[in-house]
Structures are given as C-alpha cells and as structure tokens.
Design a protein around this motif. Sequence first.
Motif, PDB file in Angstrom:
ATOM      1  N   ASP A   4       3.453   4.255 -10.226  1.00 60.83           N
ATOM      2  CA  ASP A   4       4.232   3.893  -8.671  1.00 60.83           C
ATOM      3  C   ASP A   4       3.854   3.193  -7.113  1.00 60.83           C
ATOM      4  O   ASP A   4       4.322   3.159  -6.484  1.00 60.83           O
ATOM      5  CB  ASP A   4       4.488   5.239  -8.540  1.00 60.83           C
ATOM      6  N   ASN A   5       2.991   1.611  -7.746  1.00 59.08           N
ATOM      7  CA  ASN A   5       2.711   1.175  -6.921  1.00 59.08           C
ATOM      8  C   ASN A   5       4.038   0.129  -6.536  1.00 59.08           C
ATOM      9  O   ASN A   5       4.190  -0.214  -7.489  1.00 59.08           O
ATOM     10  CB  ASN A   5       1.516   0.386  -7.330  1.00 59.08           C
ATOM     11  N   VAL A   6       4.176   0.091  -5.216  1.00 62.85           N
ATOM     12  CA  VAL A   6       5.360  -1.227  -5.120  1.00 62.85           C
ATOM     13  C   VAL A   6       4.621  -2.732  -5.092  1.00 62.85           C
ATOM     14  O   VAL A   6       3.787  -2.944  -3.934  1.00 62.85           O
ATOM     15  CB  VAL A   6       5.602  -0.301  -3.712  1.00 62.85           C
ATOM     16  N   GLN A  10      10.055  -4.516   9.534  1.00 64.21           N
ATOM     17  CA  GLN A  10      10.511  -4.230  10.854  1.00 64.21           C
ATOM     18  C   GLN A  10      11.102  -3.233   9.812  1.00 64.21           C
ATOM     19  O   GLN A  10      11.840  -1.888  11.129  1.00 64.21           O
ATOM     20  CB  GLN A  10      11.541  -5.946  11.183  1.00 64.21           C
ATOM     21  N   LEU A  11      11.655  -3.311   9.295  1.00 64.30           N
ATOM     22  CA  LEU A  11      12.455  -1.623   8.259  1.00 64.30           C
ATOM     23  C   LEU A  11      11.536  -0.736   9.350  1.00 64.30           C
ATOM     24  O   LEU A  11      11.868   0.429   9.296  1.00 64.30           O
ATOM     25  CB  LEU A  11      12.966  -1.756   7.154  1.00 64.30           C
ATOM     26  N   ALA A  12      10.675  -0.948   8.694  1.00 62.15           N
ATOM     27  CA  ALA A  12       9.053   0.148   8.480  1.00 62.15           C
ATOM     28  C   ALA A  12       8.773   0.520  10.094  1.00 62.15           C
ATOM     29  O   ALA A  12       8.803   1.483  10.784  1.00 62.15           O
ATOM     30  CB  ALA A  12       8.130  -0.585   8.469  1.00 62.15           C
ATOM     31  N   SER A  65       0.932  -0.922   0.126  1.00 65.68           N
ATOM     32  CA  SER A  65      -0.248  -0.135  -0.399  1.00 65.68           C
ATOM     33  C   SER A  65       0.416   0.835   0.260  1.00 65.68           C
ATOM     34  O   SER A  65       0.655   1.838   0.873  1.00 65.68           O
ATOM     35  CB  SER A  65      -1.042   0.097   1.199  1.00 65.68           C
ATOM     36  N   ILE A  66       1.682   0.875  -0.262  1.00 66.78           N
ATOM     37  CA  ILE A  66       2.856   2.141  -0.286  1.00 66.78           C
ATOM     38  C   ILE A  66       3.687   3.116  -2.286  1.00 66.78           C
ATOM     39  O   ILE A  66       3.119   1.924  -3.003  1.00 66.78           O
ATOM     40  CB  ILE A  66       3.829   1.791   0.223  1.00 66.78           C
ATOM     41  N   LYS A  67       3.610   4.518  -2.782  1.00 58.16           N
ATOM     42  CA  LYS A  67       4.346   4.182  -3.391  1.00 58.16           C
ATOM     43  C   LYS A  67       6.001   4.205  -3.504  1.00 58.16           C
ATOM     44  O   LYS A  67       6.850   4.355  -2.489  1.00 58.16           O
ATOM     45  CB  LYS A  67       3.628   5.663  -3.909  1.00 58.16           C
ATOM     46  N   GLY A  68       6.557   4.514  -4.925  1.00 61.79           N
ATOM     47  CA  GLY A  68       7.892   4.615  -5.169  1.00 61.79           C
ATOM     48  C   GLY A  68       7.828   5.500  -4.709  1.00 61.79           C
ATOM     49  O   GLY A  68       9.690   5.915  -4.148  1.00 61.79           O
ATOM     50  N   ALA A  69       7.632   6.876  -4.982  1.00 60.71           N
ATOM     51  CA  ALA A  69       8.153   7.825  -4.260  1.00 60.71           C
ATOM     52  C   ALA A  69       8.370   8.118  -2.818  1.00 60.71           C
ATOM     53  O   ALA A  69       9.130   9.090  -2.457  1.00 60.71           O
ATOM     54  CB  ALA A  69       6.971   9.086  -4.695  1.00 60.71           C
ATOM     55  N   GLN A  70       7.847   7.218  -2.238  1.00 64.40           N
ATOM     56  CA  GLN A  70       8.353   7.087  -0.488  1.00 64.40           C
ATOM     57  C   GLN A  70       9.306   6.634  -0.128  1.00 64.40           C
ATOM     58  O   GLN A  70       9.478   7.012   1.097  1.00 64.40           O
ATOM     59  CB  GLN A  70       6.450   6.073   0.448  1.00 64.40           C
ATOM     60  N   LEU A  86      11.642   2.917   6.563  1.00 61.06           N
ATOM     61  CA  LEU A  86      10.521   2.456   5.445  1.00 61.06           C
ATOM     62  C   LEU A  86       9.176   2.624   5.386  1.00 61.06           C
ATOM     63  O   LEU A  86       8.976   3.326   7.139  1.00 61.06           O
ATOM     64  CB  LEU A  86      10.378   0.852   4.912  1.00 61.06           C
ATOM     65  N   PRO A  87       8.447   3.436   4.887  1.00 57.41           N
ATOM     66  CA  PRO A  87       7.377   4.034   5.382  1.00 57.41           C
ATOM     67  C   PRO A  87       6.529   3.006   5.819  1.00 57.41           C
ATOM     68  O   PRO A  87       6.381   1.502   5.047  1.00 57.41           O
ATOM     69  CB  PRO A  87       6.388   4.812   3.809  1.00 57.41           C
ATOM     70  N   ASN A  88       5.100   2.907   6.241  1.00 57.01           N
ATOM     71  CA  ASN A  88       4.449   1.848   7.286  1.00 57.01           C
ATOM     72  C   ASN A  88       3.385   1.701   5.775  1.00 57.01           C
ATOM     73  O   ASN A  88       3.039   2.027   5.243  1.00 57.01           O
ATOM     74  CB  ASN A  88       3.499   2.334   8.806  1.00 57.01           C
ATOM     75  N   PHE A  89       2.760   0.200   5.553  1.00 58.14           N
ATOM     76  CA  PHE A  89       3.112  -0.059   4.712  1.00 58.14           C
ATOM     77  C   PHE A  89       1.201  -1.345   5.006  1.00 58.14           C
ATOM     78  O   PHE A  89       1.694  -2.260   5.920  1.00 58.14           O
ATOM     79  CB  PHE A  89       3.081  -0.847   3.723  1.00 58.14           C
ATOM     80  N   VAL A  90       0.161  -1.797   4.314  1.00 53.32           N
ATOM     81  CA  VAL A  90      -0.328  -2.653   4.419  1.00 53.32           C
ATOM     82  C   VAL A  90      -0.255  -3.711   3.024  1.00 53.32           C
ATOM     83  O   VAL A  90      -0.057  -3.160   2.582  1.00 53.32           O
ATOM     84  CB  VAL A  90      -2.028  -2.905   4.504  1.00 53.32           C
TER      85      VAL A  90
END
Length: 419
Positions: free
Chosen positions: A187-189, A271-273, A90-95, A278-282
């Motif tokens: 740009d979705n990861v 763990q990196l988030a 749920s994150i973008k490459g720009a993040q 890294l940004p938080n994601f689901v």
Amino acid sequence: MKVHQVDAPHGRKGLVKMWEPEGFPFEQQAVDQIDNVARMPFIHKHVAVMPDAHAGIGATVGTVIATKGAVIPAAVGVDIGCGMMAVRLSIKGAQLPHKLGHVREAIERAVPHGRGTPQQIQTGRDPGSWGTAPHHHRMAWAGLRGRYERIIAKHPKAAQQGAAGERQMGTLGTGNHFIELCLDEQDNVWLMLHSGSRGLGNKIGSYFIEQAKEEMRRYHIYDSLPDGDLAYLVEHTTLYDDYMEAVGLAQDYATENRKSMMWAAVQALRQLADQGRLPNFVVTDEAVNCHHNYVTKEAHFGANVLVTRKGAVQAREGTMGIIPGSMGTGSFIVRGLGNQDSFCSCSHGAGRVMSRTQAKKLITLDEHAAAMKGIEARLDADIIDESPRAYKPIGAVMDAQADLVEIMFRLRQIVNVKG
C-alpha cells in the motif's frame, strides 16, 4: 529460452536467443526482422529477444543487439533514451482521498503533455511544450546546451526548430508516454513516469538514420542489406563518432527530462498537501531512472562491444529497473539477475499485440472504460490505441523472463496521465 540459427551471407550463421511468452508467439514480421539483424556481419555472438518483442522499423522492438565495429541508428530508433523513472512517497494508499481527479488535474497542469496542431507548434503555442520553461527546467537544459550546439554546428539539419530543447525539457509527449500514481503490495504510494528525449532525440535519430543510408549507398552496400533500415555506421569514421556523440547527448537529455517531470509532479502533489487535499509526504530513497531505447558500451563474452537495447532494460546483477504493463494492468520494479545470454537485459514493457491502427478499429470506448475501471484517467477515443487489450498480458511477459529479473515491487496504478 528458444534458440535458432539463420543463414547469413558468405556461409555464416546468425544466432538468435528468444524469451517467448507461453501462449503469445512472436508475429512473423517480428521474427523476420530479428533474423535480418542476426544476419548482419558485425553481430557479437547472437541477438537476444525479450518477451515483449513486436515488429518495429528495421529492427524489432524488444531486441538486444551487441555489435563490434558498427552501430545501426534505426535500431536505436528516434525515441532515443526513452525510459522510466519511479520514486516512492512516504504515504500509504489508505491515506489518500477516495476521489483523485484533482490529483490527475494537478499533474496535468504541472507537466505539458500531448501535441498541438502544426499551427500551434509553429506559433509557439503547443500545449505539449512550454511557452517559457520554468527556471528549474531551464537550468537542466543549460547543462546540455553547449554539447547540443557543438553537434548542430557540424550537422545543422539535425537541429530542432527554435528553442525546442529548452521548451520541451520536462514535458511528456504523446503515444505510450505516461505519468502514474501507483500503489505497491504494501500500500505504499509511488509516482512513476515514462518518456524520453522528445523532439530533440527524434530529430537527431531521424537525421542520422538517413545519413547511414547515404553511407551505405556511397559504398554500394545498401542494395545488399536485408532491410534498408539496417543501414549502419562504421567505427573510426567521422560520421560514426558524430552519431555516438549526438546519441549520448539525446540519452542524457532524456534522463534530465524525466528528472524534471518528476520534480514538477512532486511539487504539484506538495501543493495539494499544503492545501490539505493530500497528506504531507517526503520522497524516499527508493528511486529508479532507466533507459530502454539506447546504445552503450559494455563488455560481454570477453569483448568490449556496443549494446543497442531497442525496447529493453539493462538487468545486470543487482541493477534496478522498471517494467511497465499497459495503462490498466500495473507495473513492476525489478532487480536484474545478470543473465549473460540476454546481455544482462530484460523487457521494457508488456509489448503490443495490436498495432495502433488495429486497436482503434477493434477496441470500443466502452471496452476501454471497463478495462480502466477504478483508475482515475482519461477515457476518450484519442487513447484507444493505448488500451490494455492492445498489449500482451504483463503476467505472461514476466513469467517468460523469470531468469532475467527478480520482482521487487508490483505496482497498480490509481491515477494515469497520458499525452
């Protein structure tokens, strides 16, 4: 699509339908193997050849073989259940941070990869396996162990050494297997990986290939085969039933192996988030898990048949699949169009234009580094045989199968982990 016929024993004709990419004709060795398969007496309708086809052992990689009353273990191969899995985050490459070395290292720590020396393997210190598998992975293996033990009780020579089934659950392996972090055109990861049934499937496949050859010799058929690696097992025999049971187990192991690796890689990124790196994601609902080396029962052209996809993905109408390119040229999430002539199949990748030996001789490390520019990846001589130049251009392969699949997402990798 190109169509040609070959002469077969007893006045029969074998039919081949090929999706050959423009400008990249199939090598003669591959065509000869395809024609040999088409000559077999139990082929249903025709042999379908995907645009990534290249020579294999006995049968060409990139073929779809529908059969009635028999199965060819070498056509299924030894990397039983090898395939792909991808999930969208749920994150973008720009993040993402500009440098991603820590992401690659985190995935490499979470998923054993590669293969150790024979001494390391014998002493249980193989870096490509677990010493003690995580609880999550042990539970995945526990659901398969009973089936495996029943098979091995009947065929002890098909067994791996020690507890390899448990120790290799959730591990990547070597060769063209990989884990990648990718971006789509919005740009979705995505997190994507490629692996199969590891040593368990290899041992089962190798054992039953030899058993099929022994069957052919026992019935004085072996010498009349167009290729000894096309030895087959006949339906309604004990050996056939045992093989189908074993190959089904190996395919299920491959599915669970990919799920376990994906779970571990997602946990590593979380763990990196948690550390703020890294940004938080689901994980979203966009997920695909598909085989491309396997055999299954299906209905085609009015008959119930066995379909062996040796380097091909099921592409029934609406079915989602994954077609990876090389490690430097991106991949595709696709939806099947249900083309009957292909037995509802599509390619499983770009397809090699160089053998591994050729690639190591012809591709320099500087050329490989240039091809991988902008991708966080290993750049050492041990993976030259997987360099992009060793593969067909994925664009030409996709153009050749526009009647087999619809492209849903195009992915480009930004992190690559190799065995």
